[in-house]
Design an enzyme around this catalytic site. Structure first.
Site, PDB file in Angstrom:
ATOM      1  N   GLU A 168       8.890  -4.805 -10.717  1.00  0.00           N
ATOM      2  CA  GLU A 168       7.449  -4.590 -10.876  1.00  0.00           C
ATOM      3  C   GLU A 168       7.163  -4.105 -12.304  1.00  0.00           C
ATOM      4  OE1 GLU A 168       5.699  -2.108  -7.887  1.00  0.00           O
ATOM      5  OE2 GLU A 168       3.802  -1.925  -8.958  1.00  0.00           O
ATOM      6  N   ARG A 169       8.024  -3.248 -12.821  1.00  0.00           N
ATOM      7  CA  ARG A 169       7.807  -2.706 -14.172  1.00  0.00           C
ATOM      8  C   ARG A 169       8.072  -3.767 -15.233  1.00  0.00           C
ATOM      9  NH1 ARG A 169      10.012   2.966 -11.832  1.00  0.00           N
ATOM     10  NH2 ARG A 169       7.997   3.426 -10.879  1.00  0.00           N
TER      11      ARG A 169
ATOM     12  N   ILE B  24      -5.630  -0.435  -3.682  1.00  0.00           N
ATOM     13  CA  ILE B  24      -4.653  -1.467  -3.309  1.00  0.00           C
ATOM     14  C   ILE B  24      -5.075  -2.836  -3.853  1.00  0.00           C
ATOM     15  CG2 ILE B  24      -3.392  -2.543  -1.395  1.00  0.00           C
ATOM     16  CD1 ILE B  24      -2.905   0.579  -1.981  1.00  0.00           C
TER      17      ILE B  24
ATOM     18  N   ALA C  51       0.831  -1.204   0.000  1.00  0.00           N
ATOM     19  CA  ALA C  51       0.000   0.000   0.000  1.00  0.00           C
ATOM     20  C   ALA C  51       0.862   1.248   0.000  1.00  0.00           C
ATOM     21  CB  ALA C  51      -0.930  -0.022   1.217  1.00  0.00           C
TER      22      ALA C  51
HETATM   23  C1  LIG Z   1      -6.232  -1.217 -10.756  1.00  0.00           C
HETATM   24  C2  LIG Z   1      -5.201  -0.488  -9.961  1.00  0.00           C
HETATM   25  C3  LIG Z   1      -4.403  -1.210  -9.083  1.00  0.00           C
HETATM   26  C4  LIG Z   1      -3.459  -0.537  -8.293  1.00  0.00           C
HETATM   27  N1  LIG Z   1      -2.726  -1.245  -7.373  1.00  0.00           N
HETATM   28  C5  LIG Z   1      -1.960  -0.565  -6.482  1.00  0.00           C
HETATM   29  C6  LIG Z   1      -1.330  -1.251  -5.398  1.00  0.00           C
HETATM   30  O1  LIG Z   1      -1.440  -2.470  -5.251  1.00  0.00           O
HETATM   31  N2  LIG Z   1      -0.614  -0.511  -4.518  1.00  0.00           N
HETATM   32  C7  LIG Z   1      -0.469   0.836  -4.633  1.00  0.00           C
HETATM   33  O2  LIG Z   1       0.181   1.427  -3.794  1.00  0.00           O
HETATM   34  N3  LIG Z   1      -1.044   1.513  -5.654  1.00  0.00           N
HETATM   35  C8  LIG Z   1      -1.788   0.838  -6.566  1.00  0.00           C
HETATM   36  N4  LIG Z   1      -2.403   1.525  -7.590  1.00  0.00           N
HETATM   37  C9  LIG Z   1      -2.237   2.966  -7.692  1.00  0.00           C
HETATM   38  C10 LIG Z   1      -1.364   3.416  -8.849  1.00  0.00           C
HETATM   39  O3  LIG Z   1      -0.039   3.041  -8.645  1.00  0.00           O
HETATM   40  C11 LIG Z   1      -1.551   4.935  -8.989  1.00  0.00           C
HETATM   41  O4  LIG Z   1      -2.869   5.151  -9.444  1.00  0.00           O
HETATM   42  C12 LIG Z   1      -0.554   5.555  -9.929  1.00  0.00           C
HETATM   43  O5  LIG Z   1       0.738   5.540  -9.362  1.00  0.00           O
HETATM   44  C13 LIG Z   1      -0.912   7.009 -10.291  1.00  0.00           C
HETATM   45  O6  LIG Z   1      -1.156   7.742  -9.146  1.00  0.00           O
HETATM   46  P1  LIG Z   1      -2.497   8.628  -9.029  1.00  0.00           P
HETATM   47  O7  LIG Z   1      -3.627   7.758  -9.372  1.00  0.00           O
HETATM   48  O8  LIG Z   1      -2.503   9.273  -7.704  1.00  0.00           O
HETATM   49  O9  LIG Z   1      -2.342   9.715 -10.133  1.00  0.00           O
HETATM   50  P2  LIG Z   1      -1.673  11.157  -9.933  1.00  0.00           P
HETATM   51  O10 LIG Z   1      -0.324  10.999  -9.322  1.00  0.00           O
HETATM   52  O11 LIG Z   1      -2.646  12.031  -9.270  1.00  0.00           O
HETATM   53  O12 LIG Z   1      -1.495  11.613 -11.435  1.00  0.00           O
HETATM   54  C14 LIG Z   1      -2.564  12.162 -12.216  1.00  0.00           C
HETATM   55  C15 LIG Z   1      -2.036  12.377 -13.628  1.00  0.00           C
HETATM   56  O13 LIG Z   1      -0.949  13.290 -13.593  1.00  0.00           O
HETATM   57  C16 LIG Z   1       0.198  12.702 -14.155  1.00  0.00           C
HETATM   58  N5  LIG Z   1       1.396  13.119 -13.438  1.00  0.00           N
HETATM   59  C17 LIG Z   1       1.678  12.996 -12.121  1.00  0.00           C
HETATM   60  N6  LIG Z   1       2.909  13.455 -11.876  1.00  0.00           N
HETATM   61  C18 LIG Z   1       3.416  13.875 -13.050  1.00  0.00           C
HETATM   62  C19 LIG Z   1       4.646  14.451 -13.455  1.00  0.00           C
HETATM   63  N7  LIG Z   1       5.646  14.652 -12.581  1.00  0.00           N
HETATM   64  N8  LIG Z   1       4.813  14.769 -14.754  1.00  0.00           N
HETATM   65  C20 LIG Z   1       3.839  14.548 -15.657  1.00  0.00           C
HETATM   66  N9  LIG Z   1       2.640  14.014 -15.332  1.00  0.00           N
HETATM   67  C21 LIG Z   1       2.444  13.682 -14.051  1.00  0.00           C
HETATM   68  C22 LIG Z   1      -0.018  11.203 -14.011  1.00  0.00           C
HETATM   69  O14 LIG Z   1       0.761  10.461 -14.944  1.00  0.00           O
HETATM   70  C23 LIG Z   1      -1.503  11.089 -14.262  1.00  0.00           C
HETATM   71  O15 LIG Z   1      -1.731  11.089 -15.642  1.00  0.00           O
HETATM   72  C24 LIG Z   1      -3.304   0.866  -8.428  1.00  0.00           C
HETATM   73  C25 LIG Z   1      -4.097   1.566  -9.341  1.00  0.00           C
HETATM   74  C26 LIG Z   1      -5.035   0.921 -10.088  1.00  0.00           C
HETATM   75  C27 LIG Z   1      -5.887   1.715 -11.030  1.00  0.00           C
END
Ligand SMILES: Cc1cc2nc3c(=O)[nH]c(=O)nc-3n(C[C@H](O)[C@H](O)[C@H](O)COP(=O)(O)OP(=O)(O)OC[C@H]3O[C@@H](n4cnc5c(N)ncnc54)[C@H](O)[C@@H]3O)c2cc1C
Length: 390
Positions: free
Chosen positions: A255-256, A170, A137
């Site tokens: 992970e990637r 998560i 998380a």
């Molecule tokens: C199905 C699913 C499973 C997931 N599983 C997990 C998990 O197991 N554990 C966990 O911790 N998380 C998990 N996540 C969360 C996921 O890792 C995040 O949604 C992701 O990292 C993006 O974060 P955010 O949603 O807060 O978007 P934000 O960070 O709010 O970003 C919003 C937009 O702005 C862009 N952005 C942000 N920063 C920048 C920058 N510096 N430059 C340009 N653009 C930018 C992003 O690319 C995106 O397009 C999961 C998400 C989904 C949908």
């Protein structure tokens, strides 16, 4: 030469050299497991929004969980190639529900590398058997990409940490028995104040929210998690206090790569299915593949998927030698996820209305693939990582 990607050892780019015969024997075993225990049930699990615990126990008994974990803790002590084969079979069957890779290749390595000996003995054998399901998380309602902005805190009180905050999105969230929670142990120190702390389900103050409704990955459970004065022993800390960010950076390339490996196989398999469909489907008195536009779309897709296969296998080989860099892993994830989304959209289009129907695999694969551009670090964050190296 047979390039059918569904055949072991073959790919669009010809024979694969990244695997040896032991890997391919393991693939046979994984394939049989999927055909018997997963494929026939997956549509129902999509309707349920979750997979049953029983499939985790079956996978554990069949040796499909934690292949890389050392034998001492109940794993097979194998290399990442075995994990990659499981990921490829998930992609090949388009059965995205069981969160095995997240558990085996993302959560377990943190515990195996960083937990105390006592905790490893307590948790890891059960994780290998599927009795303890893991989750990690990081993301919170207010932040995902910018980890240093996380607001969840872990305050030291004697021999315990007291955790407060909430997480969202998560994976394995409903099923999880053990969650690695990323929290600030030094809130003023930004990314240098983050620690990783294991929180078992059932700890007072730790509650799970609803199973979130998603546009794809319908059989995978995804949850909000809440922490209200959750007390866990300091022994649940992974590694050293305030070093969490550096541990995340160290493990994120794997992970990637998981996402890139899945994309490579997904593109090959869906291409094949789309070609079959396009040969069969008639419009204006001819198979739709005979329209040059469609044939060229498929030819472009084949060329791109072939190129990505070579690159994904190259990254996999580097990782097997311990040489995959953060930058290359980001490149593989960016290219794989973006290309897969483009190609799947074209494949869906070639299926016409049937492409939009859930009973056709392409529609589900298209919706499932969309998240590849978002999680594990979004495409924009991958570009940031690559951009920093210019
Ligand atoms: C199905 C699913 C499973 C997931 N599983 C997990 C998990 O197991 N554990 C966990 O911790 N998380 C998990 N996540 C969360 C996921 O890792 C995040 O949604 C992701 O990292 C993006 O974060 P955010 O949603 O807060 O978007 P934000 O960070 O709010 O970003 C919003 C937009 O702005 C862009 N952005 C942000 N920063 C920048 C920058 N510096 N430059 C340009 N653009 C930018 C992003 O690319 C995106 O397009 C999961 C998400 C989904 C949908």
């Amino acid at each position: 030469m047979d390039t059918n990607p569904a055949l072991p050892g073959r790919s669009l780019a010809g024979p694969r050299t990244v695997y040896n015969s032991d890997h391919e024997m393991f693939r046979d075993q994984v394939r049989r497991f999927f055909e018997k225990h997963i494929v026939p049930h997956h549509r129902q699990w999509e309707r349920d929004g979750i997979v049953p615990r029983s499939v985790w126990l079956e996978a554990g008994a069949a040796g499909l969980l934690c292949p890389m974990l050392s034998e001492e803790y109940g794993g097979a002590g194998a290399d990442f190639g075995y994990s990659a084969i499981i990921i490829e079979e998930i992609a090949r069957t388009n059965c995205t529900g069981p969160g095995f890779p997240l558990h085996s290749d993302i959560v377990v390595p943190y515990i195996a590398d960083l937990a105390s000996e006592e905790r490893k003995r307590e948790w890891l054998p059960k994780m290998a058997r599927g009795e303890i399901i893991g989750a990690i998380a990081m993301t919170e309602p207010g932040m995902g990409s910018d980890l240093k902005a996380m607001r969840t805190t872990a305050r030291r009180e004697g021999d315990h940490y007291v955790i407060n905050g909430s997480k969202t999105f998560i994976s394995n969230g409903q099923l999880a028995d053990l969650v690695i929670v990323c929290a600030k142990t030094d809130p003023a120190a930004g990314r240098k104040g983050i620690s990783l702390i294991c929180v078992p389900a059932g700890t007072p103050g730790f509650t799970k929210g609803r199973n979130l409704e998603k546009i794809g990955l319908h059989a995978q459970d995804t949850s909000e998690l809440f922490f209200e004065d959750v007390r866990v022993p300091v022994g649940n800390l992974l590694g050293e206090e305030n070093k969490g960010f550096s541990y995340l950076i160290r493990n994120l390339p794997q992970e990637r790569l998981v996402i890139a490996v899945r994309a490579a196989m997904g593109m090959e398999v869906m291409l094949e299915k789309t070609v079959d469909y396009a040969k069969e489907r008639q419009a204006f008195g001819q198979p739709v593949i005979d329209f040059q536009h469609n044939r060229f779309k498929l030819a472009d897709a084949k060329a791109q998927a072939t190129m990505f296969r070579v690159f994904a296998d190259h990254c996999l080989a580097l990782h097997l030698r311990g040489e995959l860099t953060v930058e290359l892993a980001a490149t593989a994830k960016l290219l794989g996820a973006e290309m897969q989304n483009r190609l799947f959209d074209d494949f869906l289009q070639i299926h016409g209305g049937y492409g939009y129907m859930a009973e056709y695999e392409i529609g589900r694969a298209w919706a499932d693939a969309r998240v590849g551009r978002i999680y594990g670090g979004s495409s924009e964050i991958m570009r940031e990582i690559i951009g920093r190296t210019l």
